[in-house]
Design a protein around this motif. Structure first.
Motif, PDB file in Angstrom:
ATOM      1  N   ASP A   3      37.118  25.963  36.990  1.00  0.00           N
ATOM      2  CA  ASP A   3      37.831  25.663  36.893  1.00  0.00           C
ATOM      3  C   ASP A   3      38.878  24.609  36.117  1.00  0.00           C
ATOM      4  O   ASP A   3      37.822  25.028  34.557  1.00  0.00           O
ATOM      5  CB  ASP A   3      38.444  24.502  38.440  1.00  0.00           C
ATOM      6  N   ARG A  49      32.761  30.639  30.447  1.00  0.00           N
ATOM      7  CA  ARG A  49      35.053  31.546  31.310  1.00  0.00           C
ATOM      8  C   ARG A  49      35.281  33.118  30.753  1.00  0.00           C
ATOM      9  O   ARG A  49      35.797  33.777  30.428  1.00  0.00           O
ATOM     10  CB  ARG A  49      35.501  30.197  30.180  1.00  0.00           C
ATOM     11  N   GLU A  78      36.982  34.131  33.528  1.00  0.00           N
ATOM     12  CA  GLU A  78      38.049  33.841  34.168  1.00  0.00           C
ATOM     13  C   GLU A  78      39.236  34.477  32.993  1.00  0.00           C
ATOM     14  O   GLU A  78      40.379  34.804  33.055  1.00  0.00           O
ATOM     15  CB  GLU A  78      38.386  32.446  33.793  1.00  0.00           C
ATOM     16  N   TYR A 117      42.178  37.328  32.543  1.00  0.00           N
ATOM     17  CA  TYR A 117      43.859  37.125  31.849  1.00  0.00           C
ATOM     18  C   TYR A 117      43.721  38.239  31.617  1.00  0.00           C
ATOM     19  O   TYR A 117      45.229  38.688  31.538  1.00  0.00           O
ATOM     20  CB  TYR A 117      43.599  36.347  30.666  1.00  0.00           C
ATOM     21  N   GLU A 155      43.924  36.541  36.614  1.00  0.00           N
ATOM     22  CA  GLU A 155      43.836  34.997  36.212  1.00  0.00           C
ATOM     23  C   GLU A 155      44.013  34.313  37.805  1.00  0.00           C
ATOM     24  O   GLU A 155      43.476  33.035  38.009  1.00  0.00           O
ATOM     25  CB  GLU A 155      43.603  34.131  35.112  1.00  0.00           C
ATOM     26  N   GLY A 164      38.353  35.339  38.337  1.00  0.00           N
ATOM     27  CA  GLY A 164      37.800  34.351  37.607  1.00  0.00           C
ATOM     28  C   GLY A 164      37.269  33.416  37.522  1.00  0.00           C
ATOM     29  O   GLY A 164      35.919  33.018  36.700  1.00  0.00           O
ATOM     30  N   THR A 165      37.296  32.848  38.963  1.00  0.00           N
ATOM     31  CA  THR A 165      36.923  31.592  39.519  1.00  0.00           C
ATOM     32  C   THR A 165      37.059  31.273  40.358  1.00  0.00           C
ATOM     33  O   THR A 165      38.058  32.051  41.191  1.00  0.00           O
ATOM     34  CB  THR A 165      38.226  30.128  38.446  1.00  0.00           C
ATOM     35  N   LYS A 175      41.800  32.620  45.511  1.00  0.00           N
ATOM     36  CA  LYS A 175      41.915  33.384  44.903  1.00  0.00           C
ATOM     37  C   LYS A 175      40.094  34.100  45.363  1.00  0.00           C
ATOM     38  O   LYS A 175      40.080  34.074  46.919  1.00  0.00           O
ATOM     39  CB  LYS A 175      40.664  32.683  43.985  1.00  0.00           C
TER      40      LYS A 175
END
Length: 585
Positions: free
Chosen positions: A53, A520, A524, A528, A533, A537-538, A543
């Motif tokens: 995050d 990252r 993430e 993107y 995103e 991705g996190t 999510k």
């Protein structure tokens, strides 16, 4: 009680059924669960949950319901949620699944030999000899993945080697990376390549001291492969699925397919009468349905089909669903690569006066592709490795964005694929101004170290596959992928953090990034590039439940040990699709 009743395979002996509890069993009582605990499909607890995050926070547990994360937090999560599948992590680390932003799904066709990772030319000769015996004389033999850096002989594969293995079969084996191919004498004869054959546009035919072709062709594999009998989709669907099943064991839960088309759409709706056997949007959707969504999610680069077919297709980048999404126009190589080597550079290759590789397009040809894509609302994802190719591509992007200001005003997320040789600051500044992003393969630094040392001057060697400068000096997001060299994300993470090649020597330490930044970029930032995103991705509430369980914590392990970290579990959409030590169909 067997977890097979819940449609989930048991955990390995090391972390076996003792770690899993049926809803309402002893764990919730021990943790003091409320009388009416919320329901989930999966709960992971008692571990380190790297959320990626904004704060890069580390939690202890999470819960997934309906394919999405419903809770992330401390020990209380395990008490607050019941689930048919509960996994005691026993201190292990969870992080988002890797998103590989450049990957070619390479199936093994019936006439192919599996040479990926071969350690010697003699090994390859043995495989080719066996395939020739199985197929019989006259049949083409193909394969992908040889790499001279791995060979004990420390040289390229050439026609003489393949002649010894299969004198009565045409043989053409593609090097890892796809930028060169080695053929035997019979293949050269069929392709009509001899000592007087001129280099094809954008390609190069290697010659030996005697002036005869040595079997290697750079950047024009089609000179051989166009003569290989075509397979059908029915023949290749199974091998494609088998190739995609190799990705979850590496921790990959999403990837961008770098070789995809719209060729099998209906004629008049973007398709062709003869669509071949390659991957397409429709075929990826078919694979996902037929495998019950147990394979990684896919964003598909689309080879430029021409503006008429693009308009007839009607869809554009970003369309699709969470399983198969339309990506950018790519990878459409603007130049070659260093596996050739034919990457297009602004300076001569070291030791090769006058040689700077080759570009694939005139400025006008490239501009026409970019302008057509811009007019029709498509993202750009062009292959540019050398700094000359990067300059040409960035200039084409900028000119198109100036011509179509409505596209520039949108969140267009155009990017360069590869970005191996960093150009001058003026081009970097232009990239930042026009919001041109980067999809890079840091593993190239590791696997292609020998090629870089032999071809690049000191500055270009130090800054090859740079991450720190683009992201920190110019604010350009950099996403990671592999381009199959090798696919395993841990190699890319290791190279980005340590800047070490295969020799163990550090190259350009100023371009190193932290382990947090590398993770990252492989999670993430990959999401993107496909406008996802907020979806993946996190590991955050709302999510997708796509994550991996590692046998070591990448945040605390010595950087030199990053390549040795193993994936214990891969979870897609809240379901365990891979467990180390257990085979799956």
């Amino acid at each position: 009680m067997s977890v097979f009743k819940h449609g989930v395979r048991p955990l390995s002996r090391r972390h076996s059924l003792a770690a899993m509890f049926v809803a309402g069993a002893g764990l919730t009582a021990l943790l003091g669960a409320p009388a009416f605990a919320a329901e989930a499909d999966l709960v992971l607890f008692n571990g380190k949950v790297i959320t990626v995050d904004k704060a890069f926070s580390v939690q202890q547990a999470l819960a997934v319901r309906g394919g999405k994360i419903v809770a992330v937090g401390g020990a209380e999560v395990a008490a607050e949620y019941t689930a048919p599948v509960r996994i005691d992590l026993k201190g292990r680390t969870v992080m988002p699944g890797f998103i590989d932003t450049h990957l070619h799904v390479i199936p093994l066709a019936p006439r192919q030999v599996d040479i990926l990772g071969a350690k010697s030319i003699e090994d390859i000769k043995a495989l080719v000899r066996a395939k020739a015996a199985a197929l019989g004389p006259g049949e083409w033999i193909t394969g992908y993945g040889w790499d001279e850096a791995l060979f004990t002989e420390k040289r390229n594969l050439v026609k003489a080697d393949l002649d010894q293995a299969a004198p009565n079969n045409p043989v053409a084996l593609t090097r890892a990376g796809g930028h060169s191919i080695a053929g035997n004498s019979l293949a050269l004869k069929i392709a009509k390549i001899d000592k007087v054959t001129a280099d094809p546009p954008g390609g190069l035919i290697e010659k030996g001291p005697d002036g005869e072709p040595n079997g290697i062709v750079r950047e024009r594999n089609s000179l051989f492969l166009d003569h290989v009998p075509a397979e059908t989709w029915a023949e290749m669907k199974g091998p494609y699925i088998a190739a995609m099943r190799k990705l979850p064991p590496l921790g990959i839960t999403s990837f961008h397919s770098a070789s995809t088309s719209i060729d099998d759409e209906p004629v008049g709706a973007g398709g062709l009468a003869n669509s071949g056997a390659g991957l397409t949007i429709r075929r990826l959707q078919e694979i996902q349905r037929d495998t019950d969504h147990t394979l990684p999610r896919v964003t598909a680069y689309i080879a430029f089909p021409g503006e008429a077919r693009m308009k007839a297709f009607g869809r554009k980048s970003g369309d699709g669903d969470e399983w198969v999404r339309v990506g950018g126009i790519g990878e459409m190589p603007v130049d070659g690569g260093f596996t050739g080597p034919t990457a297009w550079t602004l300076a001569d290759y070291k030791g090769l006066p006058g040689f700077r590789g080759k570009g694939r397009y005139t400025d006008a040809e490239l501009q026409a592709i970019v302008d057509a894509s811009a007019r029709n609302g498509w993202q750009m994802a062009m292959h540019a490795i050398g700094d000359a190719a990067i300059v040409q591509t960035v200039n084409a992007y900028a000119k198109a964005l100036d011509s179509y200001p409505e596209v520039r005003a949108r969140d267009h997320r155009w990017f360069l694929d590869h970005f191996t040789i960093m150009p001058a600051d003026a081009t970097m500044t232009k990239m930042a101004d026009y919001k041109v992003r980067i999809a890079q393969q840091p593993n190239f630094l590791y696997n292609l170290e020998g090629r870089y040392r032999s071809t690049l001057d000191d500055w270009r060697l130090e800054h090859n596959n740079s991450v720190a400068t683009p992201s920190k000096k110019f604010g350009i997001p950099v996403a990671f992928g592999s381009d199959n060299l090798p696919i395993g994300p841990m190699v890319g993470v290791y190279a980005a953090v340590t800047r070490k090649g295969m020799s163990g020597e550090v190259i350009g330490p100023q371009e190193a990034v932290s382990i947090q930044e590398a993770i990252r970029a492989y999670t993430e930032v990959g999401a993107y590039l496909s406008w996802e995103e907020k979806l993946k991705g996190t590991l955050e509430v709302g999510k997708l439940g796509d994550m991996i369980v590692l046998d070591a914590d990448p945040l605390t392990v010595d950087p030199g040990g990053l390549r040795d970290i193993k994936v214990d579990l891969t979870i897609i959409n809240g379901k365990v699709v891979y467990e180390r030590g257990l085979s799956r169909p």
